[in-house]
Design an enzyme around this catalytic site. Sequence first.
Site, PDB file in Angstrom:
ATOM      1  N   CYS A 102       0.879  -1.177   0.000  1.00 42.41           N
ATOM      2  CA  CYS A 102       0.000   0.000   0.000  1.00 42.41           C
ATOM      3  C   CYS A 102       0.915   1.225   0.000  1.00 42.41           C
ATOM      4  O   CYS A 102       2.093   1.100  -0.339  1.00 42.41           O
ATOM      5  CB  CYS A 102      -0.985  -0.035   1.177  1.00 42.41           C
ATOM      6  N   HIS A 139      14.477 -14.802  11.485  1.00 43.17           N
ATOM      7  CA  HIS A 139      14.119 -14.862  12.910  1.00 43.17           C
ATOM      8  C   HIS A 139      12.620 -14.973  13.156  1.00 43.17           C
ATOM      9  O   HIS A 139      12.211 -15.590  14.133  1.00 43.17           O
ATOM     10  CB  HIS A 139      14.646 -13.617  13.639  1.00 43.17           C
TER      11      HIS A 139
HETATM   12  C1  RB5 Z   1      -4.203   5.128   0.782  1.00 45.22           C
HETATM   13  O1  RB5 Z   1      -4.237   6.491   0.517  1.00 45.22           O
HETATM   14  C2  RB5 Z   1      -3.234   4.833   1.921  1.00 45.22           C
HETATM   15  O2  RB5 Z   1      -3.811   5.179   3.130  1.00 45.22           O
HETATM   16  C3  RB5 Z   1      -2.827   3.388   1.906  1.00 45.22           C
HETATM   17  O3  RB5 Z   1      -2.210   3.087   0.690  1.00 45.22           O
HETATM   18  C4  RB5 Z   1      -1.849   2.908   2.960  1.00 45.22           C
HETATM   19  O4  RB5 Z   1      -0.716   3.719   3.003  1.00 45.22           O
HETATM   20  C5  RB5 Z   1      -2.374   2.621   4.286  1.00 45.22           C
HETATM   21  O5  RB5 Z   1      -1.657   2.196   5.204  1.00 45.22           O
END
Ligand code: RB5
Length: 149
Positions: free
Chosen positions: A65, A98
Site C-alpha cells: 500500500c 528470525h
Molecule cells: C491510501 O491512501 C493509503 O492510506 C494506503 O495506501 C496505505 O498507506 C495505508 O496504510
Amino acid sequence: MKVAVGSDHGGLDLKKIVGEVLAAEGIQVIDVGTDSPDSVDYPDYARKVAELVRGGSVDLGILICGTGIGMSIAANKVPGIRAALAWDIFTARMARRHNNANILALGGRTTGPELAREIVKTFVREPFEAGRHEKRVNKIAEIERESHQ
Ligand code: RB5
C-alpha cells in the site's frame, strides 16, 4: 515456489515491479489485484493474500500500500499470518530468518523501486533459522490461540 501479491492504488506501480522480480526468480505469481489506479481499500487485498497464505495454496505473500502499514496491520488479523513491514534488506532478512514472516509488506510511496527489488529477492530467498527462534514464533501462535477464545 508460489507467491500471492496484492496492492491498493498506492502500491500498484510497485506491485508491477514486484511481479517482474518474482518471475525472474522463477516464482509463480498469483496477483489478486488491484489492477487500476482507482482508489480502493487496502484491507480487501490484505485479506485475499493472507487467506491464500493461510490456506497453503501459496508459500508466501507480498502486500503493498502507500506505506505498507495498513497492509501489515490488516494481514496480521488473519490467524497464522506473520506479516512484516520491511524497509531495507536487513529487516527483510531478519523477518524471514528470525520471525518466519510469511507476508512481506512494502510501501509504494516510501520504498523506491531498486531497493524494493532487493528487498523482495532477499525475502523470498532467505530461510527461517528455526532453533531458538522457533520457540518464540510458537509463542506468537499461542497468543493468537488464547486471544481468540
Ligand atoms: C491510501 O491512501 C493509503 O492510506 C494506503 O495506501 C496505505 O498507506 C495505508 O496504510
